[in-house]
Design an enzyme around this catalytic site. Sequence first.
Site, PDB file in Angstrom:
ATOM      1  N   ARG A  81       0.872  -1.188   0.000  1.00 35.01           N
ATOM      2  CA  ARG A  81       0.000   0.000   0.000  1.00 35.01           C
ATOM      3  C   ARG A  81       0.906   1.234   0.000  1.00 35.01           C
ATOM      4  O   ARG A  81       1.750   1.391   0.878  1.00 35.01           O
ATOM      5  CB  ARG A  81      -0.891  -0.022   1.226  1.00 35.01           C
ATOM      6  CG  ARG A  81      -1.975   1.029   1.204  1.00 35.01           C
ATOM      7  CD  ARG A  81      -2.868   0.926   2.430  1.00 35.01           C
ATOM      8  NE  ARG A  81      -3.750  -0.231   2.410  1.00 35.01           N
ATOM      9  CZ  ARG A  81      -4.428  -0.677   3.468  1.00 35.01           C
ATOM     10  NH1 ARG A  81      -4.310  -0.065   4.629  1.00 35.01           N
ATOM     11  NH2 ARG A  81      -5.219  -1.736   3.379  1.00 35.01           N
ATOM     12  N   ARG A 150      -2.229   6.339   9.704  1.00 34.36           N
ATOM     13  CA  ARG A 150      -2.200   5.876   8.301  1.00 34.36           C
ATOM     14  C   ARG A 150      -2.216   7.077   7.346  1.00 34.36           C
ATOM     15  O   ARG A 150      -2.125   8.228   7.767  1.00 34.36           O
ATOM     16  CB  ARG A 150      -3.432   5.002   8.034  1.00 34.36           C
ATOM     17  CG  ARG A 150      -3.628   3.855   9.013  1.00 34.36           C
ATOM     18  CD  ARG A 150      -2.715   2.720   8.670  1.00 34.36           C
ATOM     19  NE  ARG A 150      -2.983   1.524   9.458  1.00 34.36           N
ATOM     20  CZ  ARG A 150      -3.770   0.514   9.073  1.00 34.36           C
ATOM     21  NH1 ARG A 150      -4.435   0.564   7.937  1.00 34.36           N
ATOM     22  NH2 ARG A 150      -3.902  -0.556   9.835  1.00 34.36           N
ATOM     23  N   LYS A 220      -4.652   0.767  14.710  1.00 36.01           N
ATOM     24  CA  LYS A 220      -4.533   1.730  13.610  1.00 36.01           C
ATOM     25  C   LYS A 220      -5.150   3.076  13.985  1.00 36.01           C
ATOM     26  O   LYS A 220      -6.035   3.142  14.862  1.00 36.01           O
ATOM     27  CB  LYS A 220      -5.205   1.178  12.358  1.00 36.01           C
ATOM     28  CG  LYS A 220      -6.647   0.783  12.568  1.00 36.01           C
ATOM     29  CD  LYS A 220      -7.318   0.257  11.303  1.00 36.01           C
ATOM     30  CE  LYS A 220      -6.829  -1.086  10.853  1.00 36.01           C
ATOM     31  NZ  LYS A 220      -7.673  -1.699   9.808  1.00 36.01           N
ATOM     32  N   LYS A 222      -6.529   6.894  12.102  1.00 33.52           N
ATOM     33  CA  LYS A 222      -6.828   7.495  10.797  1.00 33.52           C
ATOM     34  C   LYS A 222      -7.256   8.950  10.929  1.00 33.52           C
ATOM     35  O   LYS A 222      -8.036   9.287  11.821  1.00 33.52           O
ATOM     36  CB  LYS A 222      -7.914   6.678  10.106  1.00 33.52           C
ATOM     37  CG  LYS A 222      -7.473   5.236   9.877  1.00 33.52           C
ATOM     38  CD  LYS A 222      -8.522   4.417   9.180  1.00 33.52           C
ATOM     39  CE  LYS A 222      -7.953   3.044   8.835  1.00 33.52           C
ATOM     40  NZ  LYS A 222      -8.943   2.220   8.122  1.00 33.52           N
ATOM     41  N   CYS A 441     -15.192  -2.756  -1.294  1.00 31.20           N
ATOM     42  CA  CYS A 441     -13.819  -3.060  -0.877  1.00 31.20           C
ATOM     43  C   CYS A 441     -13.251  -4.163  -1.756  1.00 31.20           C
ATOM     44  O   CYS A 441     -13.958  -4.767  -2.560  1.00 31.20           O
ATOM     45  CB  CYS A 441     -13.812  -3.485   0.583  1.00 31.20           C
ATOM     46  SG  CYS A 441     -14.511  -5.132   0.822  1.00 31.20           S
ATOM     47  N   CYS A 447      -8.125 -10.610  -0.013  1.00 34.31           N
ATOM     48  CA  CYS A 447      -8.286 -10.278   1.393  1.00 34.31           C
ATOM     49  C   CYS A 447      -8.525 -11.533   2.230  1.00 34.31           C
ATOM     50  O   CYS A 447      -9.517 -12.247   2.033  1.00 34.31           O
ATOM     51  CB  CYS A 447      -9.445  -9.298   1.594  1.00 34.31           C
ATOM     52  SG  CYS A 447      -9.622  -8.894   3.343  1.00 34.31           S
ATOM     53  N   CYS A 486     -16.815  -8.240   4.414  1.00 31.45           N
ATOM     54  CA  CYS A 486     -16.886  -8.637   5.831  1.00 31.45           C
ATOM     55  C   CYS A 486     -17.240  -7.387   6.640  1.00 31.45           C
ATOM     56  O   CYS A 486     -17.286  -6.274   6.088  1.00 31.45           O
ATOM     57  CB  CYS A 486     -15.562  -9.254   6.282  1.00 31.45           C
ATOM     58  SG  CYS A 486     -14.316  -8.057   6.799  1.00 31.45           S
ATOM     59  N   CYS A 490     -14.276  -1.616   5.263  1.00 30.80           N
ATOM     60  CA  CYS A 490     -13.251  -0.917   4.474  1.00 30.80           C
ATOM     61  C   CYS A 490     -13.822   0.051   3.432  1.00 30.80           C
ATOM     62  O   CYS A 490     -13.116   0.957   3.000  1.00 30.80           O
ATOM     63  CB  CYS A 490     -12.322  -1.918   3.818  1.00 30.80           C
ATOM     64  SG  CYS A 490     -11.385  -2.886   5.020  1.00 30.80           S
TER      65      CYS A 490
END
Length: 581
Positions: A81, A150, A220, A222, A441, A447, A486, A490
Amino acid sequence: MTDQNNPGDEPKLSKNEIIKANSKFLRGTIAEGLLDDSTGVLVADDTQLSKFHGIYQQDDRDVRRDRRKAGQEPAYSFLARVRVPGGVCTPEQWLDIDRLCTDYANGTLKLTTRQTFQLHGIIKKNLKTTIRKINDSLMDTLAACGDVNRNVMCNPNPYQSRVHADALEMAKSISAHLTPATRAYHEIWLVDENGERENVTSTPDPEVEPIYGKTYLPRKFKIGIAVPPSNDVDVFANDLGFIAVIEDDKIVGYTITVGGGMGMSHGKGETYPRLADVLGFCTPEQVTDVAEKIVTTQRDYGDRADRRHARLKYTIEDRGLAWFRGEVENRLGYPLGQARPFAFDHNGDRYGWVDDENGNSHLTLFIQNGCVIDADDFPMRTGLREIARVHDGDFRLTANQNLIIANISVAKRNEIKVLLAQHKLTDSHAHTGLRLNSMACVALPTCGLALAEAQRYLPDLITELNSVLVELGLRDDAITVRMTGCPNGCARPYIAEIAFVGRSPGKYNIYLGGGFTGDRLNKLYKNSARQEEIIGILRPILERYVTERNNGERFGDFVIRAGYVAETREGRAFHDDFKED
Ligand code: SRM
Ligand code: SF4
């Protein structure tokens, strides 16, 4: 407060905390693992650490079962990424990424929901070269993933170039300020063929991470910058948001939001998506300081025992917003200002051409689910490559997985128009309002967490839904629709007017009632609907929408007024009013 440099103080730390603590500032044994050509994988602990370097180990799930039957190991590869603060890159950088996709990855170029590039299918022996070449292009993958801040998102605003310039500078400053200080990234990835280290002068010992400490963040983190009236970065879905306050075409400060996040787990009511709260106001000069103090507050108080409960949203839910503000202000040494009012009118992208105050033009293209690919009848990737070769402005990745060819000069406008026509890009946005406001996503096949298809299925589902919409006269109605494979969220599904969230192969939870401006959560309407049931479930609601809606009423507002779902603004109320099977 816990001592974040001494995780041993904490009872029942999660496994990742131990891995981070022992990692020597994110080194682990990644460098050694890359040299081991007896296997296509890294050792388990290093796969957790590689995320901080922007790299995920994956396997091709389409062939997993067959390979298992044949006694073969899974088809392992890596995802890289690329961090792109604010989503802005040069035409040269676009060309470099495009080339790397062909030379070292599986040929797909993915624009993500956080304005970054993803390259999939990189095999281990090509990983280091790929990362080095990304760095040669003056981009990197450091902190694109992992328990750190991120990619910082920023409204790619093609309307006001001065405001965009201010906001972009701010995104870059925050990003630079919160980038991990460890030299591990340089040591592991930027070593040339002769073993010489580039850009590495010395490795301080003991090394320090002034903001993160040696165990980094609990989870994480953001950050997004929104420029009203556009909420395309979905500011309320970010741990930390800055909403620009504009006076005389200049950003004079930011309203601060905290505690947004989408992720949850099916069947675990203690996990839920949450919209951010408004915390206060700060001047542009205070932004990086405020961001740092919010990050360190979460560093010290976030849950390091349970990763499902480790995001800032839970720290704020558990301790309260007033406590959080007090703690941040203590660290700042000054009070935050009074939040300023703001108004958003959409969270999608506005397609087509726009001219700015400097006489440059900007073109927003619809890129379905961010997949930049060539199809037999639509050579999109080739077209964008040809445009990048002549373009003298920049490219802007949007938070809705789309692309702006920005700052097209008068001199280049016609040439670019010819290339757009040659590659069938002129009408990239000649779609229904539903498709233009859709996101999915990645999900399968890469994934590892996907329970169902997303980007490979949503386009077909929209085609099916389109026939209903056209029949009902809703062809051009903008309705946000998002699908994820899921519940991790995302594609930020829980703020869409219609959302499909994978439960198992071919089955989706259907959520309704998110706010068109990204300011309201949706709610579960149907549990585990089979693919073939979806049209039958939605059709009657769309029929009523056509006949019963008020003038200008959005679909998400209608389904609440009509009683299909309850209005939901608080994360902790997300699971109310329905029972999981
Ligand atoms: Fe995500 C994990 C893809 C944006 C919440 N996300 C993943 C992983 C890395 C799967 C994994 O951990 O093994 C996915 C890689 C799939 C693949 O093969 O490419 C993945 N996430 C994506 C992207 C590529 C989706 C896309 O199609 O664009 C987005 C990359 C963004 C970027 O460039 O940085 C992406 N992920 C998001 C967002 C949206 C956002 O940030 O605005 C969210 C919801 C917001 C949030 O964080 O709350 C999101 N991803 C998650 C979560 C759940 C986090 C949580 O708090 O529960 C996971 C799983 C996890 O962290 O354990 C996850
Ligand atoms: Fe994978 Fe789930 Fe994220 Fe989709 S939402 S990319 S399936 S983790």
